[in-house]
Design an enzyme around this catalytic site. Structure first.
Site, short mmCIF file in Angstrom:
data_model
loop_
_atom_site.label_atom_id
_atom_site.label_comp_id
_atom_site.label_asym_id
_atom_site.label_seq_id
_atom_site.Cartn_x
_atom_site.Cartn_y
_atom_site.Cartn_z
N GLN A 1 0.82 -1.21 0.00
CA GLN A 1 0.00 0.00 0.00
C GLN A 1 0.86 1.27 0.00
O GLN A 1 2.06 1.22 0.27
CB GLN A 1 -0.90 0.01 1.24
CG GLN A 1 -1.88 -1.15 1.26
CD GLN A 1 -2.94 -0.95 2.32
OE1 GLN A 1 -2.98 -1.67 3.30
NE2 GLN A 1 -3.81 0.04 2.13
N HIS A 2 0.19 2.38 -0.28
CA HIS A 2 0.66 3.76 -0.03
C HIS A 2 1.75 4.29 -0.95
O HIS A 2 1.97 5.50 -1.00
CB HIS A 2 1.16 3.94 1.42
CG HIS A 2 0.32 3.30 2.46
ND1 HIS A 2 -1.02 3.53 2.58
CD2 HIS A 2 0.64 2.41 3.45
CE1 HIS A 2 -1.50 2.82 3.59
NE2 HIS A 2 -0.52 2.13 4.13
N ASP B 1 -2.72 -4.82 0.06
CA ASP B 1 -2.40 -6.22 0.39
C ASP B 1 -3.10 -6.73 1.65
O ASP B 1 -3.48 -7.90 1.73
CB ASP B 1 -0.89 -6.46 0.44
CG ASP B 1 -0.14 -5.52 1.37
OD1 ASP B 1 -0.76 -4.67 2.03
OD2 ASP B 1 1.10 -5.63 1.41
#
Ligand SMILES: Nc1ncnc2c1ncn2[C@@H]1O[C@H](COP(=O)(O)OP(=O)(O)O)[C@@H](O)[C@H]1O
Ligand SMILES: O=C(CO)[C@@H](O)[C@H](O)COP(=O)(O)O
EC number: 2.7.1.17
Length: 459
Positions: free
Chosen positions: A71-72, A226
């Site tokens: 992520q991110h 995820d």
């Protein structure tokens, strides 16, 4: 037999599973490594994905595919769809100052929690955009669109080069700081606060939205962050809290309600089904075990054997595992420490035990925060590479104070993406039910003194 593909582009590697859409049976799989580092060019993920797909026998015969991923990470694209600079990953802490500035500029953590359900830390995308605007103005000026690792890989698989075709899903959008899981809307005002101007953003799809098509015409699902994908892949039920020991350590559960934590300890992400995914995330998990194994010059099996040969609590030796700084608690500049070294505790077995216990104590703190925010934890479902360690599996229940359920070793993030892809092919309000293999259950009496000595050492 219709087949579906699930992809996990995680921090350390890319995994592809091909499963029977109806039963979930594993048919083929592939995997390829990612480069090290907290700044990675997305082309490296694309190369790894193509390798993993090839190893899995290709996607020509699949009826649908979905991509889940770390992520991110900030994937910045110019007006032609070219990557502006290597992506800054979720575990890159250079934007810690930007996170603190953004908190102050909006009026504190509570204002952020109210606005988007999460409070800035260096992991989240907007802090990286702020860092870019302040430190690389020439690169910042070229940015036309920003997306996340899984969005970019889905777009690449679709073959599109048009920024208007970028798509994402709720779970990953909810970790950007400019999308609210509660209202299902972008907060472009917050994007402008952080970056200084508006950008093209991916359209946020619902659970079975179509993000594009593979060359064979098969639909691409919305994909997922995820952790949300792991929730789908493990088939977690109410009362299950998932603990994933990958590069990150994560503690999360699906929920009908979004937490509202002004301290930011519990982040209010979205899940893949239209609900929420309260989560606590640490920067230091499986790599703490990797580092301990390296220090002791042993492999993971021997590290586990050593850890289990030492007494619970390692006779007071405590390892506080902030090897990459830390996010929860928010200590981006921290380093790891070892306390309690004596002649008695100066053994490989004590160090191995302290590494396993320290890593798990940080996650147990996360579990306390998650349950304090309202999550129900009847049992812990343990997944991720670190769950392959027998010492982790056997010590975890004593520190979590709950039974620990370990599904057979597998790729649960990629499996969640495959299940989402199957859902896309059949539609409906709920994902298809796949039969699961029987998990192992680990139970142990809780040993509060280990958590107490850890709490003293971490301060
Ligand atoms: N038997 C084991 N014991 C402890 N750690 C392990 C074991 N097997 C793999 N790992 C570690 O798990 C990590 C990979 O896990 P994974 O969940 O795939 O991570 P990520 O999703 O962050 O890429 C690596 O750091 C690897 O060394
Ligand atoms: O930052 C987070 C979640 O907020 C991490 O969980 C990343 O999503 C990376 O996951 P792994 O590669 O460690 O699985």
């Amino acid at each position: 037999m219709a087949l579906v593909a699930g992809i996990d582009s995680s921090t350390q590697s890319c995994k592809v599973v091909i499963r029977d859409a109806e039963t979930g049976k594993l048919v083929r799989q592939g995997r390829a490594a990612h480069p090290d580092g907290t700044e990675v060019h997305p082309d490296a993920w694309w190369t790894a994905l193509r390798q993993a797909i090839e190893e899995a026998g290709g996607l020509d015969d699949v009826a649908a595919a979905s991509v889940a991923g770390q992520q991110h990470g900030m994937v910045a694209l110019d007006e032609n769809g070219e990557v502006v600079r290597p992506a800054l990953l979720w575990n890159d802490t250079r934007s810690a100052g930007a996170a603190a500035d953004l908190i102050a500029e909006l009026g504190g953590g509570a204002a952020w929690a109210d606005a988007v359900g999460i409070v800035p830390v260096a992991s989240f995308t907007l802090t990286k955009l702020r860092w870019l605007a302040r430190h690389e103005p020439a690169n910042a000026a070229r940015v036309a669109a920003v997306c996340l690792p899984h969005d970019w890989l889905t777009w690449k698989l679709s073959g599109s080069t048009s920024l208007s075709d970028l798509r994402t899903d709720r779970s990953d959008a909810s970790g950007t700081l400019y999308w609210s899981a509660k209202t299902n809307e972008y907060r472009r005002d917050l994007l402008e606060l952080g970056f200084g101007r508006d950008l093209i953003l991916p359209e946020v799809l619902g659970p079975t939205g179509i993000a594009g098509h593979l060359p064979n015409g098969a639909p691409l699902g919305p994909g997922a962050g995820d952790n949300a994908s792991a929730a789908l892949g493990t088939g977690a039920a109410p009362g299950d809290v998932i603990v994933s020991i990958g590069t990150s350590g994560t503690v999360f559960a699906s929920s009908e309600v979004s937490p509202n934590d002004p301290t930011g300890t519990v982040a209010g992400f979205a899940d893949t089904t239209g609900r929420f995914l309260p989560i606590v995330v640490t920067l230091n998990a499986a790599r703490v075990l990797d580092a301990a194994a390296r220090l002791l010059n042993v492999d993971h099996e021997e590290l586990s054997r050593l850890a289990l040969s030492a007494p619970a609590g390692a006779d007071g030796l405590v390892l506080v595992p902030y090897l990459e700084g830390e996010r929860t608690p928010n200590r981006p500049d921290a380093t790891g420490t070892i306390q309690g070294l004596t002649l008695r505790t100066s053994t490989p077995a004590h160090l191995a035990r302290a590494a396993v216990e320290g890593m798990l104590c940080a996650l147990a703190d996360g579990l306390d925060a998650l349950t304090a925010s309202g999550a129900v934890a009847d049992r812990i479902v343990l997944v991720g590479g670190g769950a392959r360690s027998e010492a982790v599996r056997r010590i975890a229940p004593a520190l979590f104070g709950k039974p620990v359920v370990v599904p057979p070793p597998g790729e649960y993030v990629a499996d969640g993406a495959a299940r989402q892809a199957a859902w896309v092919t059949v539609g409906g309000d709920l994902p298809p039910v796949w039969s699961a293999e029987t998990p192992e259950v680990y139970e142990a009496d809780s040993v509060p003194s280990i958590r107490e000595q850890y709490a003293t050492a971490r301060g």
